[in-house]
Design an enzyme around this catalytic site. Structure first.
Site, PDB file in Angstrom:
ATOM      1  CB  SER A  18      66.547  56.109  42.362  1.00 47.92           C
ATOM      2  OG  SER A  18      65.910  55.780  40.915  1.00 47.92           O
ATOM      3  CE  LYS A  69      61.986  64.871  36.877  1.00 51.75           C
ATOM      4  NZ  LYS A  69      60.567  64.515  37.003  1.00 51.75           N
ATOM      5  CG  ASP A 105      58.272  62.618  34.649  1.00 47.94           C
ATOM      6  OD1 ASP A 105      58.626  61.449  35.019  1.00 47.94           O
ATOM      7  OD2 ASP A 105      58.553  63.419  35.344  1.00 47.94           O
ATOM      8  N   GLY A 132      52.724  71.599  41.107  1.00 51.98           N
ATOM      9  CA  GLY A 132      54.356  71.450  41.043  1.00 51.98           C
ATOM     10  C   GLY A 132      54.925  70.840  39.778  1.00 51.98           C
ATOM     11  CB  ALA A 134      54.814  65.326  39.487  1.00 52.58           C
ATOM     12  CG  LEU A 225      51.300  61.870  39.946  1.00 52.34           C
ATOM     13  CD1 LEU A 225      50.019  61.938  39.743  1.00 52.34           C
ATOM     14  CD2 LEU A 225      52.004  63.359  39.705  1.00 52.34           C
ATOM     15  CE1 TYR A 227      57.304  56.577  42.560  1.00 54.98           C
ATOM     16  CE2 TYR A 227      58.070  54.874  43.589  1.00 54.98           C
ATOM     17  CZ  TYR A 227      58.306  55.648  42.852  1.00 54.98           C
ATOM     18  OH  TYR A 227      59.518  56.238  42.405  1.00 54.98           O
TER      19      TYR A 227
HETATM   20  P1  NAP Z   1      56.845  69.792  43.590  1.00 56.18           P
HETATM   21  O1  NAP Z   1      57.320  70.381  42.346  1.00 56.18           O
HETATM   22  O2  NAP Z   1      57.768  70.276  45.065  1.00 56.18           O
HETATM   23  O3  NAP Z   1      55.426  70.048  44.081  1.00 56.18           O
HETATM   24  C1  NAP Z   1      55.081  69.976  45.303  1.00 56.18           C
HETATM   25  C2  NAP Z   1      53.309  70.150  45.221  1.00 56.18           C
HETATM   26  O4  NAP Z   1      52.979  69.989  46.416  1.00 56.18           O
HETATM   27  C3  NAP Z   1      52.948  71.771  45.165  1.00 56.18           C
HETATM   28  O5  NAP Z   1      51.665  71.885  44.421  1.00 56.18           O
HETATM   29  C4  NAP Z   1      53.034  72.196  46.314  1.00 56.18           C
HETATM   30  O6  NAP Z   1      52.003  73.258  46.738  1.00 56.18           O
HETATM   31  C5  NAP Z   1      52.179  70.998  47.152  1.00 56.18           C
HETATM   32  N1  NAP Z   1      52.403  70.841  48.740  1.00 56.18           N
HETATM   33  C6  NAP Z   1      53.489  70.318  49.185  1.00 56.18           C
HETATM   34  N2  NAP Z   1      53.489  70.290  50.495  1.00 56.18           N
HETATM   35  C7  NAP Z   1      52.282  70.870  50.680  1.00 56.18           C
HETATM   36  C8  NAP Z   1      51.380  71.071  51.817  1.00 56.18           C
HETATM   37  N3  NAP Z   1      51.776  70.632  53.099  1.00 56.18           N
HETATM   38  N4  NAP Z   1      50.293  71.584  51.617  1.00 56.18           N
HETATM   39  C9  NAP Z   1      49.726  71.878  50.594  1.00 56.18           C
HETATM   40  N5  NAP Z   1      50.357  71.515  49.488  1.00 56.18           N
HETATM   41  C10 NAP Z   1      51.616  71.291  49.632  1.00 56.18           C
HETATM   42  O7  NAP Z   1      57.054  68.384  43.895  1.00 56.18           O
HETATM   43  P2  NAP Z   1      56.925  67.129  42.376  1.00 56.18           P
HETATM   44  O8  NAP Z   1      57.967  67.089  41.592  1.00 56.18           O
HETATM   45  O9  NAP Z   1      55.569  67.835  41.657  1.00 56.18           O
HETATM   46  O10 NAP Z   1      56.300  66.087  43.044  1.00 56.18           O
HETATM   47  C11 NAP Z   1      54.821  65.869  43.779  1.00 56.18           C
HETATM   48  C12 NAP Z   1      54.637  64.657  44.131  1.00 56.18           C
HETATM   49  O11 NAP Z   1      54.506  63.811  42.976  1.00 56.18           O
HETATM   50  C13 NAP Z   1      55.642  63.846  45.194  1.00 56.18           C
HETATM   51  O12 NAP Z   1      54.897  63.244  46.187  1.00 56.18           O
HETATM   52  C14 NAP Z   1      56.305  62.780  43.831  1.00 56.18           C
HETATM   53  O13 NAP Z   1      56.827  61.711  44.822  1.00 56.18           O
HETATM   54  C15 NAP Z   1      55.097  62.397  43.231  1.00 56.18           C
HETATM   55  N6  NAP Z   1      55.739  61.995  42.002  1.00 56.18           N
HETATM   56  C16 NAP Z   1      55.407  60.852  41.398  1.00 56.18           C
HETATM   57  C17 NAP Z   1      56.022  60.420  40.156  1.00 56.18           C
HETATM   58  C18 NAP Z   1      55.650  58.887  39.699  1.00 56.18           C
HETATM   59  O14 NAP Z   1      56.673  58.335  38.812  1.00 56.18           O
HETATM   60  N7  NAP Z   1      54.667  58.277  40.241  1.00 56.18           N
HETATM   61  C19 NAP Z   1      56.982  61.136  39.459  1.00 56.18           C
HETATM   62  C20 NAP Z   1      57.021  62.602  40.136  1.00 56.18           C
HETATM   63  C21 NAP Z   1      56.582  62.923  41.263  1.00 56.18           C
HETATM   64  P3  NAP Z   1      52.715  74.595  46.629  1.00 56.18           P
HETATM   65  O15 NAP Z   1      52.882  75.223  45.207  1.00 56.18           O
HETATM   66  O16 NAP Z   1      51.661  75.707  47.433  1.00 56.18           O
HETATM   67  O17 NAP Z   1      54.263  74.563  47.545  1.00 56.18           O
END
Ligand code: NAP
Length: 284
Positions: A18, A69, A105, A132, A134, A225, A227
């Protein structure tokens, strides 16, 4: 650290990667605040004791990240309305022993999107890819801050549908529709803002994109989202055909800035926070 130092930190599992400690400690230093921020790797079975530790040790608060979370919520004295709708907490504030949960967020994302692109949310027709954790925060904030038309596309259609239903009932008066990833082609041509919330394109699989390049069009603003990397494949594809892009780094900075403001009641030094985060990311 002296006896008056006020402690904050991050509860996650793992937390080693982090950038939050670096960013918050820089912000405290710039503002000459006697606060410190430390990472704490908490196994899931100990999250209840860790939250009780915030009170016992007199921490001012913590950030909460994956996988805690949702799990922290029952241990708090109060969860604010927005965090309840999102169903997750990323910031805990200790007000004289009373623990209050917030979620910064989505608001952090929207603040970054507006300040860095200048777009007007009321005018956007939005396609959000992913449903998901985020995505939930981002969707709630987009709708609360002005978006009226949102399509959610997800690999697992049932998750997109259940998010769309939750949003419709929590924030009435909006048009929220769920589709599968395969149906993007039939909806994307009318969209002006594409918000990429899946983990597709993240390091190390940096050449992957959830949307085929030939479906993108130059009227789209592509916001990702992710980075790490700072520019994802979908953003590169979009830029090649003339799309504007927006990076997830701003979301990271502003969600932290809002937590900082809850803990300190002091305006966050955004540019110094951005500088220290960017210098670290550019080294990676
Ligand atoms: P999460 O709850 O695990 O959700 C993951 C999402 O990605 C779900 O919609 C999932 O679809 C989809 N996915 C994953 N692998 C896939 C694949 N191979 N093909 C199609 N869809 C796929 O994760 P999250 O916490 O929401 O995080 C998601 C992203 O946001 C990450 O890259 C994270 O780094 C980024 N993020 C950025 C910030 C920031 O501050 N910029 C903050 C939080 C998160 P399914 O539902 O079908 O599994």
């Amino acid at each position: 650290m002296d006896s008056k130092t006020i402690m904050t930190g991050l509860f996650g599992h793992p937390v080693g990667h982090s950038l939050s400690p670096l960013m918050h400690n820089q912000a405290f230093d710039v503002c000459r605040l006697n606060y410190r921020y430390a990472p704490f790797d908490i196994p899931p079975e100990q999250i209840g004791q860790a939250v009780a530790g915030i009170r016992a040790l007199g921490f001012r608060g913590v950030n909460v990240t994956i996988p805690h979370k949702v799990a922290v919520m029952p241990y708090l004295d109060e969860v604010d309305e927005e965090a309840k709708i999102i169903g997750a907490v990323n910031t805990i504030v200790n007000d004289n022993g009373r623990l209050i949960g917030y979620n910064t967020d989505g608001r952090g994302y929207v603040r970054s999107l507006i300040e860095e692109t200048g777009i007007v949310l009321e005018e956007q027709s939005v396609l959000m890819v992913g449903a998901g954790g985020a995505a939930r925060g981002v969707a709630v904030a987009l709708l609360q801050k002005g978006v009226v038309d949102l399509v959610i596309a997800n690999r697992s259609f049932d998750k997109a549908e259940s998010l769309a239903n939750d949003l419709q009932s929590a924030i009435p008066g909006k048009r929220v529709t769920a589709i599968s990833l395969e149906e993007i082609g039939s909806s994307i041509s009318k969209r002006t803002l594409l918000v990429q919330t899946t983990s597709i394109g993240m390091s190390p699989k940096v050449s992957e994109s959830p949307v085929p390049k030939d479906l993108l069009h130059k009227n789209l603003l592509i916001s990702d989202l992710i980075y790490n990397p700072l520019k994802t494949q979908i953003q590169k594809d979009g830029e090649e055909i003339g799309c504007r892009t927006h990076s997830g780094v701003g979301m990271f900075i502003y969600q932290g800035a809002l937590s900082f403001e809850y803990w300190t009641n002091h305006k966050a030094p955004i540019e110094e926070m951005r500088k220290v985060v960017m210098s670290k990311l550019e080294m990676r």
